[in-house]
Design an enzyme around this catalytic site. Structure first.
Site, PDB file in Angstrom:
ATOM      1  N   LYS A 109       0.871  -1.174   0.000  1.00  0.00           N
ATOM      2  CA  LYS A 109       0.000   0.000   0.000  1.00  0.00           C
ATOM      3  C   LYS A 109       0.904   1.219   0.000  1.00  0.00           C
ATOM      4  O   LYS A 109       1.604   1.480   0.982  1.00  0.00           O
ATOM      5  CB  LYS A 109      -0.919   0.026   1.229  1.00  0.00           C
ATOM      6  CG  LYS A 109      -1.679   1.354   1.329  1.00  0.00           C
ATOM      7  CD  LYS A 109      -2.612   1.444   2.509  1.00  0.00           C
ATOM      8  CE  LYS A 109      -3.106   2.876   2.659  1.00  0.00           C
ATOM      9  NZ  LYS A 109      -4.076   3.059   3.760  1.00  0.00           N
ATOM     10  N   GLY A 170      -8.608   9.385   9.077  1.00  0.00           N
ATOM     11  CA  GLY A 170      -9.001   9.503  10.477  1.00  0.00           C
ATOM     12  C   GLY A 170     -10.081  10.526  10.777  1.00  0.00           C
ATOM     13  O   GLY A 170     -10.452  10.712  11.932  1.00  0.00           O
ATOM     14  N   GLY A 197     -11.151   7.961   5.628  1.00  0.00           N
ATOM     15  CA  GLY A 197     -12.126   9.020   5.872  1.00  0.00           C
ATOM     16  C   GLY A 197     -13.497   8.543   6.308  1.00  0.00           C
ATOM     17  O   GLY A 197     -14.330   9.350   6.700  1.00  0.00           O
ATOM     18  N   ALA A 218      -9.737   1.779   8.804  1.00  0.00           N
ATOM     19  CA  ALA A 218      -9.108   1.412  10.081  1.00  0.00           C
ATOM     20  C   ALA A 218      -9.795   2.159  11.220  1.00  0.00           C
ATOM     21  O   ALA A 218     -10.526   1.570  12.007  1.00  0.00           O
ATOM     22  CB  ALA A 218      -7.614   1.728  10.047  1.00  0.00           C
ATOM     23  N   SER A 219      -9.584   3.479  11.279  1.00  0.00           N
ATOM     24  CA  SER A 219     -10.065   4.269  12.418  1.00  0.00           C
ATOM     25  C   SER A 219     -11.548   4.080  12.693  1.00  0.00           C
ATOM     26  O   SER A 219     -11.955   4.036  13.856  1.00  0.00           O
ATOM     27  CB  SER A 219      -9.800   5.759  12.179  1.00  0.00           C
ATOM     28  OG  SER A 219      -8.431   5.983  11.981  1.00  0.00           O
TER      29      SER A 219
END
Lengths: 288, 79
Positions: A109, A170, A197, A218-219
């Site tokens: 990535k 995030g 996002g 992720a976040s």
């Protein structure tokens, strides 16, 4: 606690995606940052159903050892090393080479960011790095802005997948420019992964409805109050969005269209309706 | 003793030490000469010496010298 989704009789709950000849059973790619407990992370990853998960390449510490690597290995989750923290094509190349050597994968990535405040991709360095890495045999998953022109350039220089952001990393702002994401997916010849996002499940579904092939987040999961529940929600949302995208949605109209038949109304109702007909003279409006 | 920089900190090694000895010491795993762990698992680390990646097959053949900058890298949590 989090049961697997039930397939409909005629369609699987999810259809696999093949990237670089590798078939992934899930279209949800997970990140691992933003959570302190490896136990909760592992539960969340399992609830998400993911087959591919990103990691950062950092200095080995005797305290941590290779615990994250063994966690992913024992759950049979493929690892996608990232180049987070790199500002130039040169930095990214060294990090990608370390990832390839440590994790025995040529997938990477590619993140080449402009600054710490926005974490936005530096498009110029990114295109350069994508070309460099692709020429060295890496399979580049390029994290990029939502600019359709940059996405096309990345494809031209050899990206394996393009990964436009929905919003800055995030932020949880969702997909700020759905039109651009749709433009990217409409012309792309490589998989498009909505990356970064997202805040909640409806946004993951929207990404898939806009034609994305997968979602990376992720976040939204790791920083949620209940990461395991949110991971499961994201899994279902990606599946729902994928199904909806292929289901041929109805066109948008401004006026109602009765879903019940008009014929066969009982007399009392038709007489009452006849008296009220003049109320319905709204001006004609149509989209498309 | 040779003093090198290991992951940003000074680290002493005996003269004649090889890179593979250092990696075995840091990861507390016994390694075959091809760099794979003796326990049959995967090690999950990569090594750069003076900003150049040294493939695991070369760890055994790489002798450590004074002043080298060695980075041992593994997977950590990240987006």
């Amino acid at each position: 606690m989090h049961p697997a989704p039930t397939p409909t009789p005629t369609r699987p709950a999810s259809d696999p995606i093949t990237i670089d000849g590798v078939t992934l059973g899930s279209r949800l790619i997970m990140g691992t940052g933003g959570i302190s407990s490896l136990t909760v992370l592992e539960e969340a990853l399992l609830a998400s159903g993911t087959d591919l998960t990103t990691v950062a390449m950092r200095r080995y510490s005797p305290e941590m050892g290779n615990s994250l690597f063994t966690l992913l290995e024992r759950n049979d989750i493929r690892i996608l090393p990232n180049t987070a923290g790199c500002y130039t094509a040169r930095d990214a190349l060294l990090t990608a080479e370390l990832g390839r050597e440590a994790l025995e994968t040529d997938w990477v990535k590619l993140e080449v960011i402009a600054d710490e405040q926005t974490l936005l991709p530096d498009a110029v360095e990114l295109v350069d790095a994508t070309e460099t890495l692709a020429n060295k045999g890496f399979k580049v998953f390029a994290y990029t802005s939502d600019d359709p022109v940059v996405a096309a350039r990345l494809e031209d220089v050899g990206a394996t997948a393009v990964m436009p952001l929905g919003a800055p990393i995030g932020t949880g702002l969702g997909i700020l420019n759905p039109h651009n994401i749709e433009l990217i997916t409409s012309r792309a010849q490589v998989p498009v992964v909505l990356d970064a996002g997202l805040g909640t499940a409806s946004e993951a579904a929207l990404a898939m409805e806009l034609g994305c092939d997968a979602v990376l987040l992720a976040s939204a999961v790791t920083r949620a109050q209940d990461p395991v529940a949110m991971a499961h929600a994201m899994r279902l949302a990606v599946q729902a969005g994928r199904l909806a995208a292929g289901a041929g949605r109805i066109p948008v109209r401004r006026h109602a269209l009765a879903s019940s038949p008009v014929d066969g109304l009982i007399d009392a109702v038709t007489q009452q309706e006849a008296a009220e007909v003049p109320r319905g003279d709204w001006p004609q409006m149509s989209r498309s | 003793m040779h003093t090198l920089t290991l992951n940003g900190a000074a680290h002493d090694v005996a003269p004649g030490s090889r890179l593979i000895d250092l990696i075995a010491e840091v990861t507390t795993r016994s390694l075959n000469t091809d760099g794979t762990p003796e326990d049959g698992g995967r090690l999950g680390v990569a090594v750069a010496v003076d900003a150049t990646v040294v493939p695991r097959s070369q760890w055994h053949a790489t002798e450590l010298t004074d002043g080298q900058n060695v980075e041992i890298i593994t997977a950590m949590q990240g987006g």
